[in-house]
Design a protein around this motif. Structure first.
Motif, PDB file in Angstrom:
ATOM      1  N   TYR A   1      -8.330  -1.525  -1.076  1.00  0.00           N
ATOM      2  CA  TYR A   1      -8.585  -0.180  -0.547  1.00  0.00           C
ATOM      3  C   TYR A   1     -10.084   0.129  -0.574  1.00  0.00           C
ATOM      4  O   TYR A   1     -10.666   0.585   0.415  1.00  0.00           O
ATOM      5  CB  TYR A   1      -7.801   0.831  -1.386  1.00  0.00           C
ATOM      6  N   ASP A   2     -10.729  -0.130  -1.726  1.00  0.00           N
ATOM      7  CA  ASP A   2     -12.166   0.137  -1.864  1.00  0.00           C
ATOM      8  C   ASP A   2     -12.980  -0.710  -0.889  1.00  0.00           C
ATOM      9  O   ASP A   2     -13.956  -0.235  -0.302  1.00  0.00           O
ATOM     10  CB  ASP A   2     -12.625  -0.155  -3.296  1.00  0.00           C
ATOM     11  N   SER A   3     -12.569  -1.975  -0.724  1.00  0.00           N
ATOM     12  CA  SER A   3     -13.297  -2.875   0.164  1.00  0.00           C
ATOM     13  C   SER A   3     -13.192  -2.423   1.621  1.00  0.00           C
ATOM     14  O   SER A   3     -14.178  -2.455   2.365  1.00  0.00           O
ATOM     15  CB  SER A   3     -12.758  -4.304   0.003  1.00  0.00           C
ATOM     16  N   LEU A   4     -12.010  -1.987   2.031  1.00  0.00           N
ATOM     17  CA  LEU A   4     -11.859  -1.460   3.390  1.00  0.00           C
ATOM     18  C   LEU A   4     -12.785  -0.264   3.597  1.00  0.00           C
ATOM     19  O   LEU A   4     -13.429  -0.134   4.643  1.00  0.00           O
ATOM     20  CB  LEU A   4     -10.407  -1.032   3.636  1.00  0.00           C
ATOM     21  N   TYR A   5     -12.853   0.590   2.600  1.00  0.00           N
ATOM     22  CA  TYR A   5     -13.633   1.823   2.732  1.00  0.00           C
ATOM     23  C   TYR A   5     -15.120   1.524   2.924  1.00  0.00           C
ATOM     24  O   TYR A   5     -15.761   2.045   3.836  1.00  0.00           O
ATOM     25  CB  TYR A   5     -13.417   2.725   1.509  1.00  0.00           C
ATOM     26  N   VAL A   6     -15.688   0.660   2.067  1.00  0.00           N
ATOM     27  CA  VAL A   6     -17.128   0.401   2.154  1.00  0.00           C
ATOM     28  C   VAL A   6     -17.489  -0.446   3.367  1.00  0.00           C
ATOM     29  O   VAL A   6     -18.647  -0.476   3.790  1.00  0.00           O
ATOM     30  CB  VAL A   6     -17.667  -0.275   0.865  1.00  0.00           C
ATOM     31  N   LYS A   7     -16.502  -1.134   3.958  1.00  0.00           N
ATOM     32  CA  LYS A   7     -16.758  -1.927   5.168  1.00  0.00           C
ATOM     33  C   LYS A   7     -16.492  -1.126   6.439  1.00  0.00           C
ATOM     34  O   LYS A   7     -16.643  -1.647   7.551  1.00  0.00           O
ATOM     35  CB  LYS A   7     -15.904  -3.198   5.149  1.00  0.00           C
ATOM     36  N   GLY A   8     -16.044   0.102   6.302  1.00  0.00           N
ATOM     37  CA  GLY A   8     -15.796   0.929   7.464  1.00  0.00           C
ATOM     38  C   GLY A   8     -14.545   0.560   8.236  1.00  0.00           C
ATOM     39  O   GLY A   8     -14.430   0.841   9.429  1.00  0.00           O
ATOM     40  N   VAL A   9     -13.580  -0.067   7.564  1.00  0.00           N
ATOM     41  CA  VAL A   9     -12.334  -0.481   8.211  1.00  0.00           C
ATOM     42  C   VAL A   9     -11.259   0.578   7.939  1.00  0.00           C
ATOM     43  O   VAL A   9     -11.151   1.064   6.807  1.00  0.00           O
ATOM     44  CB  VAL A   9     -11.871  -1.858   7.672  1.00  0.00           C
ATOM     45  N   PRO A  10     -10.461   0.963   8.924  1.00  0.00           N
ATOM     46  CA  PRO A  10      -9.402   1.957   8.697  1.00  0.00           C
ATOM     47  C   PRO A  10      -8.504   1.582   7.525  1.00  0.00           C
ATOM     48  O   PRO A  10      -8.107   0.428   7.365  1.00  0.00           O
ATOM     49  CB  PRO A  10      -8.620   1.941  10.020  1.00  0.00           C
ATOM     50  N   LEU A  11      -8.178   2.559   6.696  1.00  0.00           N
ATOM     51  CA  LEU A  11      -7.451   2.317   5.454  1.00  0.00           C
ATOM     52  C   LEU A  11      -6.008   1.880   5.713  1.00  0.00           C
ATOM     53  O   LEU A  11      -5.326   2.414   6.585  1.00  0.00           O
ATOM     54  CB  LEU A  11      -7.466   3.584   4.599  1.00  0.00           C
ATOM     55  N   GLN A  12      -5.548   0.912   4.902  1.00  0.00           N
ATOM     56  CA  GLN A  12      -4.214   0.339   5.029  1.00  0.00           C
ATOM     57  C   GLN A  12      -3.614   0.120   3.643  1.00  0.00           C
ATOM     58  O   GLN A  12      -4.330  -0.109   2.679  1.00  0.00           O
ATOM     59  CB  GLN A  12      -4.265  -1.034   5.722  1.00  0.00           C
ATOM     60  N   GLN A  13      -2.290   0.147   3.580  1.00  0.00           N
ATOM     61  CA  GLN A  13      -1.583  -0.317   2.379  1.00  0.00           C
ATOM     62  C   GLN A  13      -1.193  -1.778   2.569  1.00  0.00           C
ATOM     63  O   GLN A  13      -0.829  -2.212   3.664  1.00  0.00           O
ATOM     64  CB  GLN A  13      -0.310   0.496   2.151  1.00  0.00           C
ATOM     65  N   LEU A  14      -1.243  -2.543   1.482  1.00  0.00           N
ATOM     66  CA  LEU A  14      -0.716  -3.894   1.489  1.00  0.00           C
ATOM     67  C   LEU A  14       0.809  -3.846   1.588  1.00  0.00           C
ATOM     68  O   LEU A  14       1.420  -2.834   1.231  1.00  0.00           O
ATOM     69  CB  LEU A  14      -1.122  -4.630   0.212  1.00  0.00           C
ATOM     70  N   ILE A  15       1.421  -4.932   2.027  1.00  0.00           N
ATOM     71  CA  ILE A  15       2.876  -5.018   2.072  1.00  0.00           C
ATOM     72  C   ILE A  15       3.331  -6.129   1.131  1.00  0.00           C
ATOM     73  O   ILE A  15       2.952  -7.291   1.291  1.00  0.00           O
ATOM     74  CB  ILE A  15       3.393  -5.282   3.494  1.00  0.00           C
ATOM     75  N   VAL A  16       4.110  -5.758   0.126  1.00  0.00           N
ATOM     76  CA  VAL A  16       4.681  -6.710  -0.830  1.00  0.00           C
ATOM     77  C   VAL A  16       6.024  -7.168  -0.288  1.00  0.00           C
ATOM     78  O   VAL A  16       6.901  -6.344  -0.006  1.00  0.00           O
ATOM     79  CB  VAL A  16       4.849  -6.069  -2.219  1.00  0.00           C
ATOM     80  N   THR A  17       6.195  -8.486  -0.135  1.00  0.00           N
ATOM     81  CA  THR A  17       7.408  -8.999   0.524  1.00  0.00           C
ATOM     82  C   THR A  17       8.405  -9.653  -0.432  1.00  0.00           C
ATOM     83  O   THR A  17       9.563  -9.850  -0.075  1.00  0.00           O
ATOM     84  CB  THR A  17       7.045 -10.019   1.613  1.00  0.00           C
ATOM     85  N   SER A  18       7.972 -10.023  -1.641  1.00  0.00           N
ATOM     86  CA  SER A  18       8.890 -10.630  -2.598  1.00  0.00           C
ATOM     87  C   SER A  18       8.381 -10.397  -4.012  1.00  0.00           C
ATOM     88  O   SER A  18       7.175 -10.485  -4.270  1.00  0.00           O
ATOM     89  CB  SER A  18       9.024 -12.130  -2.327  1.00  0.00           C
ATOM     90  N   VAL A  19       9.314 -10.114  -4.928  1.00  0.00           N
ATOM     91  CA  VAL A  19       8.917  -9.804  -6.301  1.00  0.00           C
ATOM     92  C   VAL A  19       9.841 -10.583  -7.257  1.00  0.00           C
ATOM     93  O   VAL A  19      10.008 -11.790  -7.111  1.00  0.00           O
ATOM     94  CB  VAL A  19       8.971  -8.275  -6.565  1.00  0.00           C
ATOM     95  N   LEU A  20      10.466  -9.906  -8.201  1.00  0.00           N
ATOM     96  CA  LEU A  20      11.342 -10.566  -9.181  1.00  0.00           C
ATOM     97  C   LEU A  20      12.659 -11.013  -8.528  1.00  0.00           C
ATOM     98  O   LEU A  20      13.328 -10.223  -7.861  1.00  0.00           O
ATOM     99  CB  LEU A  20      11.650  -9.589 -10.322  1.00  0.00           C
ATOM    100  N   ARG A  21      13.025 -12.263  -8.741  1.00  0.00           N
ATOM    101  CA  ARG A  21      14.311 -12.762  -8.256  1.00  0.00           C
ATOM    102  C   ARG A  21      15.239 -13.030  -9.423  1.00  0.00           C
ATOM    103  O   ARG A  21      14.822 -13.565 -10.461  1.00  0.00           O
ATOM    104  CB  ARG A  21      14.122 -14.056  -7.455  1.00  0.00           C
ATOM    105  N   SER A  22      16.488 -12.663  -9.253  1.00  0.00           N
ATOM    106  CA  SER A  22      17.499 -12.981 -10.260  1.00  0.00           C
ATOM    107  C   SER A  22      18.024 -14.398 -10.019  1.00  0.00           C
ATOM    108  O   SER A  22      17.778 -15.000  -8.968  1.00  0.00           O
ATOM    109  CB  SER A  22      18.650 -11.975 -10.176  1.00  0.00           C
ATOM    110  N   LYS A  23      18.777 -14.923 -10.977  1.00  0.00           N
ATOM    111  CA  LYS A  23      19.399 -16.235 -10.782  1.00  0.00           C
ATOM    112  C   LYS A  23      20.346 -16.215  -9.590  1.00  0.00           C
ATOM    113  O   LYS A  23      20.447 -17.193  -8.841  1.00  0.00           O
ATOM    114  CB  LYS A  23      20.148 -16.644 -12.054  1.00  0.00           C
ATOM    115  N   ASP A  24      21.043 -15.089  -9.416  1.00  0.00           N
ATOM    116  CA  ASP A  24      21.944 -14.966  -8.266  1.00  0.00           C
ATOM    117  C   ASP A  24      21.169 -15.003  -6.946  1.00  0.00           C
ATOM    118  O   ASP A  24      21.623 -15.600  -5.965  1.00  0.00           O
ATOM    119  CB  ASP A  24      22.726 -13.652  -8.355  1.00  0.00           C
ATOM    120  N   ASP A  25      19.989 -14.362  -6.911  1.00  0.00           N
ATOM    121  CA  ASP A  25      19.154 -14.387  -5.701  1.00  0.00           C
ATOM    122  C   ASP A  25      18.756 -15.818  -5.351  1.00  0.00           C
ATOM    123  O   ASP A  25      18.834 -16.230  -4.188  1.00  0.00           O
ATOM    124  CB  ASP A  25      17.875 -13.559  -5.912  1.00  0.00           C
ATOM    125  N   VAL A  26      18.312 -16.566  -6.353  1.00  0.00           N
ATOM    126  CA  VAL A  26      17.874 -17.938  -6.127  1.00  0.00           C
ATOM    127  C   VAL A  26      19.031 -18.807  -5.634  1.00  0.00           C
ATOM    128  O   VAL A  26      18.874 -19.622  -4.718  1.00  0.00           O
ATOM    129  CB  VAL A  26      17.256 -18.534  -7.414  1.00  0.00           C
TER     130      VAL A  26
END
Length: 229
Positions: free
Chosen positions: A130-155
């Motif tokens: 976020y800070d880097s986008l701001y100082v570079k003059g790039v429109p602000l964006q949120q990151l997208i998290v696509t995968s996190v904790l997986r259970s044994k059933d998920d795997v």
């Protein structure tokens, strides 16, 4: 001595959103000489806050499963069996489903929890991006998290449909998360070229060089796959 009250999640989000609105207003005010540092052209090599990216994504982020699993087993929790088991382990895990810095994708094969060490890493990456986008003059964006904790059933489910899915996934330990590099969640207006990927790669390179994490550039999945150190 009286104990200092800490901010609740709701108070933190409201405060952060107020700051975002204030910064957005400032960006659209008539520009004076004192604010000229933010009038940065990303193609002007003379300015201090230009975008450099990394020379090669695969070489900058080469950390394989065999490297990341060692850190995952060291810093992670005992793998959870399913979502019900994860709910019972909240003393060991941090919910990361809400943040001003990132948006969690619709999760079908993981749960939005991380160990505190990994949650702090994600927080620091989001803030630095976020800070880097701001100082570079790039429109602000949120990151997208696509995968996190997986259970044994998920795997187990993933292995039925994906031959590359490993039984010893780093995601089992709550130390590992994936950040998409070809999609972002706009706060201001969308950015259509590779600018955001370049900025994100700079942030991740810095965190890796600080010894905070291992990172693998995943071409087919379109994400940076990382494990906290």
């Amino acid at each position: 001595m009286k104990k200092k009250k800490s901010l609740t999640k709701r108070q933190f989000l409201l405060l952060f959103l107020a700051i975002v609105v204030l910064l957005a207003v400032v960006r659209h005010l008539p520009q004076h000489e004192s604010a000229s540092v933010y009038q940065v052209s990303v193609v002007d090599p003379a300015v201090p806050h230009r975008i450099l990216s990394v020379p090669n994504y695969k070489k900058a982020f080469p950390d394989s499963q065999s490297v990341q699993i060692v850190a995952a087993e060291r810093w992670g929790v005992r793998p959870v069996q399913n979502r019900e088991d994860a709910e019972k382990r909240k003393k060991e895990l941090v919910y990361i489903g809400e943040s001003p810095y990132w948006h969690v994708d619709r999760l079908s094969s993981s749960i939005p929890y991380l160990v505190p060490r990994a949650a702090l890493l994600l927080q620091d990456i989001g803030q630095a991006f976020y800070d880097s986008l701001y100082v570079k003059g790039v429109p602000l964006q949120q990151l997208i998290v696509t995968s996190v904790l997986r259970s044994k059933d998920d795997v187990a489910r993933l292995q039925r449909h994906n031959q590359n899915a490993t039984e010893r996934s780093c995601h089992l330990f709550g130390t590992t998360f994936d950040i998409c590099y070809n999609r972002y969640h706009p706060i201001e207006r969308p950015v259509r070229d590779d600018t955001l990927k370049w900025v994100l790669s700079e942030v991740l390179r810095d965190k890796r060089e600080e010894g905070r994490c291992y990172i693998k550039y995943e071409v087919k999945q379109g994400c940076f796959h990382m494990t906290v150190r």
